[in-house]
Design a protein around this motif. Structure first.
Motif, PDB file in Angstrom:
ATOM      1  N   GLU A  69      39.300 -10.528 -66.065  1.00  0.00           N
ATOM      2  CA  GLU A  69      38.830 -10.074 -64.627  1.00  0.00           C
ATOM      3  C   GLU A  69      37.154  -9.836 -64.889  1.00  0.00           C
ATOM      4  OE1 GLU A  69      41.022  -6.347 -64.273  1.00  0.00           O
ATOM      5  OE2 GLU A  69      42.394  -7.300 -62.944  1.00  0.00           O
ATOM      6  N   ASN A  70      36.704  -9.403 -66.042  1.00  0.00           N
ATOM      7  CA  ASN A  70      35.403  -9.253 -66.616  1.00  0.00           C
ATOM      8  C   ASN A  70      34.570 -10.686 -66.227  1.00  0.00           C
ATOM      9  OD1 ASN A  70      35.531  -6.561 -66.450  1.00  0.00           O
ATOM     10  ND2 ASN A  70      36.185  -6.343 -68.820  1.00  0.00           N
ATOM     11  N   ARG A  71      35.335 -11.679 -66.950  1.00  0.00           N
ATOM     12  CA  ARG A  71      34.688 -12.912 -67.109  1.00  0.00           C
ATOM     13  C   ARG A  71      34.782 -13.437 -65.650  1.00  0.00           C
ATOM     14  NH1 ARG A  71      36.945 -16.605 -71.795  1.00  0.00           N
ATOM     15  NH2 ARG A  71      35.265 -17.904 -71.293  1.00  0.00           N
ATOM     16  N   PHE A  72      35.649 -13.395 -64.898  1.00  0.00           N
ATOM     17  CA  PHE A  72      35.394 -13.947 -63.421  1.00  0.00           C
ATOM     18  C   PHE A  72      34.379 -13.200 -62.646  1.00  0.00           C
ATOM     19  CE2 PHE A  72      40.614 -15.078 -63.752  1.00  0.00           C
ATOM     20  CZ  PHE A  72      40.129 -16.049 -64.435  1.00  0.00           C
ATOM     21  N   LEU A  73      34.249 -11.796 -62.755  1.00  0.00           N
ATOM     22  CA  LEU A  73      33.203 -11.014 -62.195  1.00  0.00           C
ATOM     23  C   LEU A  73      32.153 -11.805 -62.626  1.00  0.00           C
ATOM     24  CD1 LEU A  73      32.440  -8.850 -60.290  1.00  0.00           C
ATOM     25  CD2 LEU A  73      32.482  -7.216 -62.432  1.00  0.00           C
ATOM     26  N   ARG A  74      32.027 -12.024 -63.775  1.00  0.00           N
ATOM     27  CA  ARG A  74      30.464 -12.433 -64.337  1.00  0.00           C
ATOM     28  C   ARG A  74      30.239 -13.644 -63.839  1.00  0.00           C
ATOM     29  NH1 ARG A  74      25.346 -12.042 -64.051  1.00  0.00           N
ATOM     30  NH2 ARG A  74      24.410 -13.153 -65.783  1.00  0.00           N
ATOM     31  N   GLN A  75      31.201 -14.705 -63.861  1.00  0.00           N
ATOM     32  CA  GLN A  75      31.143 -15.994 -63.236  1.00  0.00           C
ATOM     33  C   GLN A  75      30.901 -15.939 -61.796  1.00  0.00           C
ATOM     34  OE1 GLN A  75      31.600 -18.921 -65.364  1.00  0.00           O
ATOM     35  NE2 GLN A  75      30.632 -20.010 -63.618  1.00  0.00           N
ATOM     36  N   ARG A  76      31.409 -15.248 -60.997  1.00  0.00           N
ATOM     37  CA  ARG A  76      30.958 -15.014 -59.585  1.00  0.00           C
ATOM     38  C   ARG A  76      29.590 -14.769 -59.570  1.00  0.00           C
ATOM     39  NH1 ARG A  76      33.012 -16.060 -54.444  1.00  0.00           N
ATOM     40  NH2 ARG A  76      31.270 -15.508 -53.084  1.00  0.00           N
ATOM     41  N   GLU A  77      29.054 -13.732 -60.319  1.00  0.00           N
ATOM     42  CA  GLU A  77      27.710 -13.002 -59.963  1.00  0.00           C
ATOM     43  C   GLU A  77      26.568 -14.530 -60.516  1.00  0.00           C
ATOM     44  OE1 GLU A  77      27.543 -10.181 -62.912  1.00  0.00           O
ATOM     45  OE2 GLU A  77      28.333  -8.715 -61.410  1.00  0.00           O
ATOM     46  N   VAL A  78      27.177 -15.159 -61.661  1.00  0.00           N
ATOM     47  CA  VAL A  78      26.303 -16.276 -61.872  1.00  0.00           C
ATOM     48  C   VAL A  78      26.191 -17.373 -60.958  1.00  0.00           C
ATOM     49  CG1 VAL A  78      26.027 -18.088 -63.620  1.00  0.00           C
ATOM     50  CG2 VAL A  78      26.444 -15.844 -64.362  1.00  0.00           C
ATOM     51  N   ALA A  79      27.472 -17.584 -60.360  1.00  0.00           N
ATOM     52  CA  ALA A  79      27.437 -18.510 -59.268  1.00  0.00           C
ATOM     53  C   ALA A  79      26.624 -18.455 -58.306  1.00  0.00           C
ATOM     54  CB  ALA A  79      28.988 -18.795 -58.864  1.00  0.00           C
ATOM     55  N   ASP A  80      26.584 -17.022 -57.878  1.00  0.00           N
ATOM     56  CA  ASP A  80      25.878 -16.526 -56.643  1.00  0.00           C
ATOM     57  C   ASP A  80      24.346 -16.755 -57.217  1.00  0.00           C
ATOM     58  OD1 ASP A  80      27.873 -15.982 -55.280  1.00  0.00           O
ATOM     59  OD2 ASP A  80      27.832 -13.493 -55.664  1.00  0.00           O
TER      60      ASP A  80
ATOM     61  N   SER B 243      24.655 -31.805 -54.198  1.00  0.00           N
ATOM     62  CA  SER B 243      25.610 -32.032 -55.235  1.00  0.00           C
ATOM     63  C   SER B 243      25.880 -30.633 -56.035  1.00  0.00           C
ATOM     64  CB  SER B 243      25.454 -33.190 -56.054  1.00  0.00           C
ATOM     65  OG  SER B 243      26.140 -33.192 -57.223  1.00  0.00           O
ATOM     66  N   TRP B 244      24.889 -30.112 -56.629  1.00  0.00           N
ATOM     67  CA  TRP B 244      24.766 -28.884 -57.160  1.00  0.00           C
ATOM     68  C   TRP B 244      25.492 -27.594 -56.324  1.00  0.00           C
ATOM     69  CZ3 TRP B 244      19.458 -28.907 -59.119  1.00  0.00           C
ATOM     70  CH2 TRP B 244      19.029 -29.896 -60.234  1.00  0.00           C
ATOM     71  N   LYS B 245      25.092 -27.494 -54.921  1.00  0.00           N
ATOM     72  CA  LYS B 245      25.627 -26.548 -53.963  1.00  0.00           C
ATOM     73  C   LYS B 245      27.129 -26.720 -54.092  1.00  0.00           C
ATOM     74  CE  LYS B 245      21.659 -25.753 -50.945  1.00  0.00           C
ATOM     75  NZ  LYS B 245      21.403 -25.959 -49.596  1.00  0.00           N
ATOM     76  N   GLY B 246      27.759 -27.972 -54.063  1.00  0.00           N
ATOM     77  CA  GLY B 246      29.086 -28.180 -53.891  1.00  0.00           C
ATOM     78  C   GLY B 246      29.917 -27.885 -55.187  1.00  0.00           C
ATOM     79  N   ILE B 247      29.199 -28.143 -56.527  1.00  0.00           N
ATOM     80  CA  ILE B 247      29.568 -27.716 -57.591  1.00  0.00           C
ATOM     81  C   ILE B 247      29.841 -26.157 -57.505  1.00  0.00           C
ATOM     82  CG2 ILE B 247      29.119 -27.658 -60.239  1.00  0.00           C
ATOM     83  CD1 ILE B 247      28.022 -30.598 -59.785  1.00  0.00           C
ATOM     84  N   VAL B 248      28.960 -25.480 -57.262  1.00  0.00           N
ATOM     85  CA  VAL B 248      28.833 -24.069 -57.535  1.00  0.00           C
ATOM     86  C   VAL B 248      29.688 -23.680 -56.416  1.00  0.00           C
ATOM     87  CG1 VAL B 248      27.543 -21.832 -56.765  1.00  0.00           C
ATOM     88  CG2 VAL B 248      26.460 -23.708 -58.144  1.00  0.00           C
ATOM     89  N   ASN B 249      29.906 -24.030 -55.224  1.00  0.00           N
ATOM     90  CA  ASN B 249      30.921 -23.690 -54.218  1.00  0.00           C
ATOM     91  C   ASN B 249      32.462 -23.919 -54.631  1.00  0.00           C
ATOM     92  OD1 ASN B 249      29.332 -22.274 -52.206  1.00  0.00           O
ATOM     93  ND2 ASN B 249      29.232 -24.444 -51.377  1.00  0.00           N
ATOM     94  N   ASP B 250      32.651 -25.009 -55.334  1.00  0.00           N
ATOM     95  CA  ASP B 250      33.917 -25.342 -56.061  1.00  0.00           C
ATOM     96  C   ASP B 250      34.463 -24.294 -57.075  1.00  0.00           C
ATOM     97  OD1 ASP B 250      34.258 -27.722 -54.402  1.00  0.00           O
ATOM     98  OD2 ASP B 250      33.514 -28.919 -55.951  1.00  0.00           O
ATOM     99  N   VAL B 251      33.092 -23.818 -58.030  1.00  0.00           N
ATOM    100  CA  VAL B 251      33.407 -22.940 -58.872  1.00  0.00           C
ATOM    101  C   VAL B 251      33.920 -21.719 -58.355  1.00  0.00           C
ATOM    102  CG1 VAL B 251      32.310 -21.559 -60.787  1.00  0.00           C
ATOM    103  CG2 VAL B 251      32.297 -23.845 -60.747  1.00  0.00           C
ATOM    104  N   ARG B 252      33.265 -21.298 -57.289  1.00  0.00           N
ATOM    105  CA  ARG B 252      33.576 -19.937 -56.495  1.00  0.00           C
ATOM    106  C   ARG B 252      35.126 -20.042 -55.932  1.00  0.00           C
ATOM    107  NH1 ARG B 252      28.336 -19.509 -52.395  1.00  0.00           N
ATOM    108  NH2 ARG B 252      27.133 -18.222 -53.909  1.00  0.00           N
ATOM    109  N   GLY B 253      35.453 -21.297 -55.344  1.00  0.00           N
ATOM    110  CA  GLY B 253      36.777 -21.272 -55.010  1.00  0.00           C
ATOM    111  C   GLY B 253      37.824 -21.333 -56.098  1.00  0.00           C
ATOM    112  N   ASP B 254      37.411 -22.008 -57.362  1.00  0.00           N
ATOM    113  CA  ASP B 254      38.265 -21.853 -58.483  1.00  0.00           C
ATOM    114  C   ASP B 254      38.523 -20.576 -59.199  1.00  0.00           C
ATOM    115  OD1 ASP B 254      38.756 -24.802 -58.003  1.00  0.00           O
ATOM    116  OD2 ASP B 254      37.357 -25.189 -59.884  1.00  0.00           O
ATOM    117  N   VAL B 255      37.433 -19.903 -59.086  1.00  0.00           N
ATOM    118  CA  VAL B 255      37.549 -18.483 -59.791  1.00  0.00           C
ATOM    119  C   VAL B 255      38.359 -17.436 -58.869  1.00  0.00           C
ATOM    120  CG1 VAL B 255      35.884 -16.270 -60.048  1.00  0.00           C
ATOM    121  CG2 VAL B 255      35.356 -18.643 -61.088  1.00  0.00           C
TER     122      VAL B 255
END
Length: 125
Positions: free
Chosen positions: A55-66, A16-28
């Motif tokens: 742009e900076n927040r999205f970049l950081r959000q993607r890093e955190v998601a990874d 479930s967590w993996k799905g949430i993280v992948n959804d966040v990646r897609g949304d970002v």
């Protein structure tokens, strides 16, 4: 109080967590695409400052998601290496409790980012 949890139940939560993280990646990615449209328009300088901020927040959000996805996989591996039943005191695996807390924070921060972005975009599109 000891609780016994099967690794299957823990893996369900992890998936479930993996799905949430992948959804966040897609949304970002979608939000970055929307932001790009603002960049392509001749937006005023103050808007471009906000664009750079997002742009900076999205970049950081993607890093955190990874990072989260990697850590979730490590937690899953640790659970896979454990016995068929995990006995715990409300904490199946030390890392599981930590991951659960980190996921709550991850989701909260993402929702704040998404809300901020959605408040910004309607005014600029």
């Amino acid at each position: 109080m000891e609780i016994t949890t099967s690794p299957a139940d823990l893996h369900e939560q992890i998936n479930s967590w993996k799905g949430i993280v992948n959804d966040v990646r897609g949304d970002v990615k979608m939000m970055r695409d929307r932001l790009e449209q603002t960049v392509l328009s001749n937006a005023p300088r103050d808007v471009m400052t906000k664009v750079e901020h997002f742009e900076n927040r999205f970049l950081r959000q993607r890093e955190v998601a990874d990072e989260m996805y990697h850590d979730i996989k490590q937690c899953a591996k640790k659970i896979s290496d454990s016995p068929s039943q995990v006995v715990h005191d409300d904490r199946p695996v030390d890392d599981f409790h930590t991951m659960q807390h980190r996921m709550q924070i991850f989701q909260k921060l993402y929702e704040e980012l998404k809300d901020d972005f959605n408040r910004f975009m309607p005014c600029e599109v």
